[in-house]
Design a protein around this motif. Structure first.
Motif, PDB file in Angstrom:
ATOM      1  N   CYS A 264       0.837  -1.199   0.000  1.00  0.00           N
ATOM      2  CA  CYS A 264       0.000   0.000   0.000  1.00  0.00           C
ATOM      3  C   CYS A 264       0.870   1.248   0.000  1.00  0.00           C
ATOM      4  O   CYS A 264       1.981   1.247   0.533  1.00  0.00           O
ATOM      5  CB  CYS A 264      -0.923   0.019   1.219  1.00  0.00           C
ATOM      6  N   VAL A 265       0.330   2.282  -0.597  1.00  0.00           N
ATOM      7  CA  VAL A 265       0.994   3.585  -0.606  1.00  0.00           C
ATOM      8  C   VAL A 265       0.459   4.391   0.575  1.00  0.00           C
ATOM      9  O   VAL A 265      -0.721   4.753   0.608  1.00  0.00           O
ATOM     10  CB  VAL A 265       0.747   4.323  -1.931  1.00  0.00           C
ATOM     11  N   ALA A 266       1.321   4.634   1.543  1.00  0.00           N
ATOM     12  CA  ALA A 266       0.896   5.317   2.765  1.00  0.00           C
ATOM     13  C   ALA A 266       0.558   6.777   2.504  1.00  0.00           C
ATOM     14  O   ALA A 266      -0.372   7.321   3.094  1.00  0.00           O
ATOM     15  CB  ALA A 266       1.986   5.205   3.829  1.00  0.00           C
ATOM     16  N   LEU A 267       1.324   7.410   1.641  1.00  0.00           N
ATOM     17  CA  LEU A 267       1.021   8.790   1.252  1.00  0.00           C
ATOM     18  C   LEU A 267       1.605   9.042  -0.122  1.00  0.00           C
ATOM     19  O   LEU A 267       2.584   8.402  -0.529  1.00  0.00           O
ATOM     20  CB  LEU A 267       1.571   9.787   2.258  1.00  0.00           C
ATOM     21  N   TYR A 268       0.979   9.934  -0.847  1.00  0.00           N
ATOM     22  CA  TYR A 268       1.438  10.315  -2.186  1.00  0.00           C
ATOM     23  C   TYR A 268       1.376  11.835  -2.245  1.00  0.00           C
ATOM     24  O   TYR A 268       0.295  12.417  -2.265  1.00  0.00           O
ATOM     25  CB  TYR A 268       0.545   9.699  -3.263  1.00  0.00           C
ATOM     26  N   GLU A 269       2.543  12.477  -2.246  1.00  0.00           N
ATOM     27  CA  GLU A 269       2.603  13.927  -2.209  1.00  0.00           C
ATOM     28  C   GLU A 269       3.483  14.459  -3.339  1.00  0.00           C
ATOM     29  O   GLU A 269       4.372  13.758  -3.837  1.00  0.00           O
ATOM     30  CB  GLU A 269       3.150  14.403  -0.854  1.00  0.00           C
ATOM     31  N   ILE A 270       3.215  15.706  -3.719  1.00  0.00           N
ATOM     32  CA  ILE A 270       3.942  16.360  -4.794  1.00  0.00           C
ATOM     33  C   ILE A 270       4.702  17.560  -4.223  1.00  0.00           C
ATOM     34  O   ILE A 270       4.135  18.388  -3.494  1.00  0.00           O
ATOM     35  CB  ILE A 270       2.981  16.844  -5.903  1.00  0.00           C
ATOM     36  N   ILE A 271       6.000  17.643  -4.553  1.00  0.00           N
ATOM     37  CA  ILE A 271       6.800  18.807  -4.164  1.00  0.00           C
ATOM     38  C   ILE A 271       6.532  19.911  -5.178  1.00  0.00           C
ATOM     39  O   ILE A 271       6.828  19.754  -6.365  1.00  0.00           O
ATOM     40  CB  ILE A 271       8.300  18.464  -4.146  1.00  0.00           C
ATOM     41  N   PRO A 272       5.967  21.033  -4.764  1.00  0.00           N
ATOM     42  CA  PRO A 272       5.645  22.091  -5.735  1.00  0.00           C
ATOM     43  C   PRO A 272       6.912  22.678  -6.349  1.00  0.00           C
ATOM     44  O   PRO A 272       7.971  22.716  -5.719  1.00  0.00           O
ATOM     45  CB  PRO A 272       4.894  23.125  -4.890  1.00  0.00           C
ATOM     46  N   LYS A 273       6.781  23.138  -7.596  1.00  0.00           N
ATOM     47  CA  LYS A 273       7.943  23.670  -8.293  1.00  0.00           C
ATOM     48  C   LYS A 273       8.471  24.950  -7.648  1.00  0.00           C
ATOM     49  O   LYS A 273       9.671  25.221  -7.696  1.00  0.00           O
ATOM     50  CB  LYS A 273       7.591  23.932  -9.765  1.00  0.00           C
ATOM     51  N   ASN A 274       7.579  25.721  -7.029  1.00  0.00           N
ATOM     52  CA  ASN A 274       8.076  26.926  -6.345  1.00  0.00           C
ATOM     53  C   ASN A 274       8.700  26.607  -4.995  1.00  0.00           C
ATOM     54  O   ASN A 274       9.256  27.484  -4.339  1.00  0.00           O
ATOM     55  CB  ASN A 274       6.952  27.935  -6.178  1.00  0.00           C
ATOM     56  N   SER A 285       4.514  16.960   7.720  1.00  0.00           N
ATOM     57  CA  SER A 285       3.492  16.631   8.717  1.00  0.00           C
ATOM     58  C   SER A 285       2.750  15.351   8.334  1.00  0.00           C
ATOM     59  O   SER A 285       2.455  14.504   9.192  1.00  0.00           O
ATOM     60  CB  SER A 285       2.517  17.796   8.849  1.00  0.00           C
ATOM     61  N   LYS A 286       2.448  15.197   7.053  1.00  0.00           N
ATOM     62  CA  LYS A 286       1.754  13.996   6.600  1.00  0.00           C
ATOM     63  C   LYS A 286       2.646  12.762   6.710  1.00  0.00           C
ATOM     64  O   LYS A 286       2.150  11.662   6.958  1.00  0.00           O
ATOM     65  CB  LYS A 286       1.272  14.187   5.165  1.00  0.00           C
ATOM     66  N   SER A 290       1.498   9.471   8.861  1.00  0.00           N
ATOM     67  CA  SER A 290       1.250   8.235   8.092  1.00  0.00           C
ATOM     68  C   SER A 290       1.783   6.996   8.796  1.00  0.00           C
ATOM     69  O   SER A 290       1.261   5.901   8.619  1.00  0.00           O
ATOM     70  CB  SER A 290       1.878   8.353   6.703  1.00  0.00           C
ATOM     71  N   GLY A 291       2.860   7.184   9.574  1.00  0.00           N
ATOM     72  CA  GLY A 291       3.449   6.041  10.259  1.00  0.00           C
ATOM     73  C   GLY A 291       4.373   5.204   9.400  1.00  0.00           C
ATOM     74  O   GLY A 291       4.893   4.180   9.853  1.00  0.00           O
ATOM     75  N   THR A 292       4.628   5.606   8.161  1.00  0.00           N
ATOM     76  CA  THR A 292       5.517   4.835   7.309  1.00  0.00           C
ATOM     77  C   THR A 292       6.970   5.093   7.668  1.00  0.00           C
ATOM     78  O   THR A 292       7.338   6.185   8.119  1.00  0.00           O
ATOM     79  CB  THR A 292       5.278   5.170   5.825  1.00  0.00           C
ATOM     80  N   ARG A 293       7.813   4.092   7.484  1.00  0.00           N
ATOM     81  CA  ARG A 293       9.237   4.207   7.748  1.00  0.00           C
ATOM     82  C   ARG A 293      10.059   4.289   6.468  1.00  0.00           C
ATOM     83  O   ARG A 293      11.241   4.632   6.518  1.00  0.00           O
ATOM     84  CB  ARG A 293       9.711   3.002   8.566  1.00  0.00           C
ATOM     85  N   VAL A 294       9.449   3.950   5.341  1.00  0.00           N
ATOM     86  CA  VAL A 294      10.169   3.919   4.067  1.00  0.00           C
ATOM     87  C   VAL A 294       9.465   4.853   3.087  1.00  0.00           C
ATOM     88  O   VAL A 294       8.259   4.723   2.859  1.00  0.00           O
ATOM     89  CB  VAL A 294      10.225   2.489   3.490  1.00  0.00           C
ATOM     90  N   ILE A 295      10.219   5.776   2.501  1.00  0.00           N
ATOM     91  CA  ILE A 295       9.639   6.761   1.582  1.00  0.00           C
ATOM     92  C   ILE A 295      10.513   6.866   0.342  1.00  0.00           C
ATOM     93  O   ILE A 295      11.735   7.044   0.452  1.00  0.00           O
ATOM     94  CB  ILE A 295       9.497   8.139   2.246  1.00  0.00           C
ATOM     95  N   LEU A 296       9.887   6.751  -0.801  1.00  0.00           N
ATOM     96  CA  LEU A 296      10.567   6.950  -2.080  1.00  0.00           C
ATOM     97  C   LEU A 296      10.399   8.408  -2.496  1.00  0.00           C
ATOM     98  O   LEU A 296       9.276   8.915  -2.554  1.00  0.00           O
ATOM     99  CB  LEU A 296       9.972   6.031  -3.152  1.00  0.00           C
TER     100      LEU A 296
END
Length: 887
Positions: A264-274, A285-286, A290-296
């Motif tokens: 499962c994908v714990a969170l899916y976020e986008i880094i804004p260009k600005n 904060s998210k 989320s409680g995830t330990r591994v983030i790509l």
């Protein structure tokens, strides 16, 4: 050219049609004289249009180059009342500058050796795309429409055509820039070989027919990352992407593939260009919640740096970062000490590296005073950025340069050749085009690949002809790597798995801990990892756990939580009789009927065998009661033997009394056959012995009852009935009645004998060993026959209960038969309803109760008189009428 463009714009894809229309309008606006296909038409720059800074060198064949030498563009404030100022690019990128210098190095190496392209000199025209799509598009347009030279052998300024100045373009680096450039160059079939654009979308040859790359597609990188996640058992993974084609495209593919694996994908976020701090702070904060330990982090190094800057401010630690190829070996992140404690242990895939001989010396040759630095628009900002001085370009905030600065005296990303990965891609891109030119030059007339088997004109190279040869390139370079392109223009995907490890001196080191090879043969793992040398975040050696819910241990199963992702679950202990012998079991497996789960619910063990045993409390109790009953019967026999000549013993035939006592002894003893492990012999013995002994017992009582009745009739005047019921006739009655039961039992044993039977209830931890009756009909006949005799005996005894006093034994027989019948009437429903071994206990209890009832009712009063009231054991007393009332 206009007609050619319009033909391609008829493609059904609406986005592509719109893009091509815009590009066509731009082409007509910038190059108005190119609206006809007449090759004599000249390309002209619109008066007043601004050209971009370019680094160029003349040659027989000019190669175009696009490099994002700056990371940002300062957008000017447009007043629309005057000509816009020139575009100002900021944040010089040393790493990309090295890539550009690698292109120049490869071109000069080819020209110097003159083996690959003898008598042909390669030149170049290199532009800065400033990491923005519109700047990249401007540079591509200038490459296609400059007024200086056509880029072919023998070209002069008077031989200008709209084919542009370059037959091929190397670049751009970013996928977002390459998307725009590839659409533009694809319209004119100008081959483009990118060294760093990995977006999987660029593999679509319908949209990008002239695009190729020496950088593997993100599709393969994502495949490697997904296998990495699967290998370490991470099921709760976060994904953060850059807001561009590279980041969004790769992150979307990764998220889809991970979900297919059941993770499962714990969170899916986008880094804004600005890179607004508030937006990135929200991402941090998210991550915490989320409680995830591994983030790509699937983003370019600039976006990743913005994320990690905020992570430092927020104190976010204990995250195992997975790096996309864009920053997996980025020195801008590994060199600053501030990132080390949060990025230590990071892991990602990087393209294959190589050591290019002579490149470092070539990089360090640069100096503003060198003759070849004249006209280089990129050397000045590079030099001023490296040494933080001014070369007189108007930057008053920096001190003037002394002229004694040397690149060898500083250590930075530019001069670091320890991780030549993208630089190696640039190197391979230049050589791929050179090999294509060599193949084009080696074409034999009449055997060419074009219509009528024609060859290309090396003096007038058409881009679409060169594109054909680049697609066919296949060669083995000096490093032992094969370079070729598949049908999508992609190279073979081979990656190194690198781990960020801190050295004792505090510097970050990229340690290769594995590899991913898409070209491996079937049966060989694509991903190979050396786990023993991995250092995880926090300098740990154990694999971090990243799950929404704890791993369910053996003995439990996963139960999905309603309204939660599939990876979030509860661990439910398997029910009794079921097991799970692996972690995260989806369901528990029921044991076979003869087995039961252990206390941990991990193994099926043989069920405990249950039967009425001599060792358990119930068996011991019944055995003791049986032996006591047998002993009491033997005591009565002994008393009767000692007083066999007394009137109370001799009354009603003492032989029958002794035979009755013998049968009662057998009745008590036959209950022992019901105790112990059932076997074929014990099952046959217990039922037949029970049936025969009880018939013998009831037959003796029946004989005594008949004698009592007949004796009364014999006292009547003229009666001669006793001659028919003498001792011989009594024995005959007993023998006949017993023989009937013997016959029934014999037939039972022959036809369907009782045998051991295992009763294995699903919801019980025990296997119950019982004796199956074999034939329910036979069993019913045995019980029915006993009941028939008992009823006849009861009836006769009841009729004789008020006979004269010397026959008062009839009352005792009546009472004993009442007890006997009551016991066995109650036995039938109790036997049927009793579970397991308790049905056997019920049967033994019925045998013992009825036996004790017969012994106590018939013989206890007599023993009482014999032992305690001897004065009543006289013929006179028995014959007196008053005795009866008291007896």
């Amino acid at each position: 050219m206009a007609k050619h463009f319009m033909r391609r714009s008829e493609e059904p894809h609406p986005q592509r049609r719109a893009t091509q229309l815009v590009l066509g309008l731009l082409w007509f606006c910038i190059f108005p004289s190119s609206s006809h296909q007449d090759p004599s038409q000249r390309c002209e720059i619109i008066p007043g249009s601004m050209t971009l800074p370019v680094l160029e060198k003349k040659g027989d064949i000019i190669l175009g180059g696009l490099f994002s030498l700056h990371d940002m563009v300062v957008e000017p404030s447009l007043s629309f009342t005057s000509q816009p100022p020139p575009t100002q690019c900021t944040r010089f990128n040393f790493r990309t500058f090295r890539w550009m210098q690698t292109m120049i190095f490869a071109i000069e190496e080819i020209n110097k050796e003159a083996k690959l392209l003898p008598n042909i000199t390669l030149g170049y025209k290199i532009y800065d795309s400033c990491s923005t799509p519109h700047q990249a598009l401007k540079a591509a347009m200038e490459l296609m429409g400059s007024e200086k030279g056509s880029g072919v052998v023998g070209d002069t300024d008077d031989n200008l055509t709209c084919n542009g100045t370059v037959p091929a373009v190397i670049g751009d680096g970013g996928s977002t820039q390459s998307l725009v450039v590839a659409r533009f160059l694809g319209v004119f079939q100008v081959p483009q070989v990118s060294y760093f654009s990995s977006c999987a979308c660029l593999s679509d040859k319908k949209q990008f027919p002239a695009f190729m790359r020496t950088m593997p597609s993100d599709f393969f990188q994502v495949d490697a990352l997904v296998q990495l996640v699967q290998h370490f058992g991470w099921t709760w993974v976060g994904v953060i992407a850059g807001d561009d084609a590279y980041g969004r495209g790769g992150a979307n593919i990764f998220a889809d593939e991970v979900r297919k694996l059941g993770a499962c994908v714990a969170l899916y976020e986008i880094i804004p260009k600005n890179r607004a701090q508030a937006a990135i702070a929200s991402i941090i904060s998210k991550i915490r919640s989320s409680g995830t330990r591994v983030i790509l982090v699937f983003a370019v190094e600039q976006d990743a740096a913005a994320l990690f800057d905020e992570a430092l401010r927020e104190g976010l630690t204990d995250i195992q970062w997975l790096a996309s190829e864009a920053w997996s070996t980025a020195a801008v992140l590994s060199t600053p000490s501030k990132y080390r404690h949060i990025l230590q242990g990071s892991m990602g895939f990087a393209i294959r590296r190589a050591d290019i001989p002579g490149l470092q010396d070539f990089l360090l040759r640069l100096h503003p005073s060198n003759p070849d630095a004249v006209g280089d628009p990129f050397l000045v900002p590079f030099w001023e950025e490296v040494f933080q001085c001014s070369l007189g370009t108007g930057r008053q905030s920096k001190p003037p340069c002394t002229g004694e600065e040397e690149l060898r005296s500083v250590t930075n990303i530019y001069s670091d050749v320890s991780q030549l990965r993208i630089s190696y891609n640039v190197y391979k891109a230049v050589y791929a085009i050179a090999h294509a030119l060599n193949a084009m030059r080696s074409c034999v007339e009449g055997k060419g690949p074009f219509p009528l088997q024609a060859c290309a004109d090396i003096d007038n190279i058409q881009p679409w002809q060169l594109l054909h040869y680049i697609k066919q390139v296949e060669y083995l370079n000096s490093f032992g790597d094969e370079t070729k392109f598949d049908e999508n223009g992609d190279p073979a995907a081979m990656y190194d798995l690198v781990n960020w490890q801190l050295r004792p001196d505090g510097k970050m080191e990229f340690v290769t801990i594995g590899k991913f090879d898409e070209t491996t043969i079937i049966g060989v793992k694509k991903l190979q990892i050396q786990e023993e040398i991995i250092m995880w975040n926090g300098n740990q050696t154990e694999v971090p756990l990243s799950v929404c819910s704890s791993i369910c241990p053996p003995g439990t199963r996963k139960a999905i939580r309603p309204h939660f992702p599939i990876c979030c679950h509860d661990c439910v202990v398997c029910t009794a009789g079921e097991i799970s012998n692996q972690t995260d079991a989806i369901e528990c497996v029921r044991c076979l009927p003869e087995f039961w789960s252990n206390d941990e619910r991990t193994v099926c063990i043989p069920k405990q065998v249950e039967f009425l045993s001599f060792s358990d409390t119930m068996g011991i109790t019944l055995m003791a009661i049986s032996l006591i009953g047998s002993f009491c019967t033997c005591v009565v026999v002994f008393i009767f033997s000692c007083y066999k000549n007394t009137p109370i013993v001799r009354a009603n035939n003492s032989v029958l009394s002794f035979l009755l006592l013998f049968s009662l002894t057998l009745c008590f003893l036959c209950s022992l056959t019901f105790i112990g492990r059932p076997s074929e012999w014990s099952c046959m013995l217990r039922h037949t012995a029970f049936g025969i002994t009880f018939v013998l017992c009831i037959s003796c009582i029946l004989g005594k009852t008949i004698v009592v009745l007949m004796a009364f009739r014999a006292t009547l005047p003229g009666s001669n009935v006793m001659k028919w019921f003498g001792p011989a006739q009594q024995k005959a009655i007993i023998t006949f009645c017993t023989l009937v039961q013997v016959i029934i039992c014999t037939v039972w044993l022959v036809v369907a004998p009782p045998k051991p039977h295992k009763l294995m209830p699903r919801e019980s931890a025990t296997v119950i060993l019982l004796c199956d009756e074999g034939s329910p009909v036979a069993f019913a006949l045995v019980l029915g026959y006993i009941g028939l005799l008992a009823c006849i005996c009861l009836l006769l005894a009841f009729l004789a209960r008020k006979l004269p006093d010397n026959f008062n034994e009839a009352r005792l027989i009546t009472f004993s038969m009442l007890i006997f019948c009551a016991v066995w009437v109650a036995f039938v429903p109790a036997y049927i309803s009793s579970p397991g071994k308790y049905s056997t206990v019920t049967e033994v209890f019925a045998i013992l109760a009825s036996s004790y009832g017969l012994l106590g009712c018939i013989f206890a009063p007599k023993c009482y008189i014999i032992l305690l009231k001897p004065e009543k054991n006289t013929r006179k007393h028995l014959m007196s009428k008053g005795v009866s009332d008291k007896f």
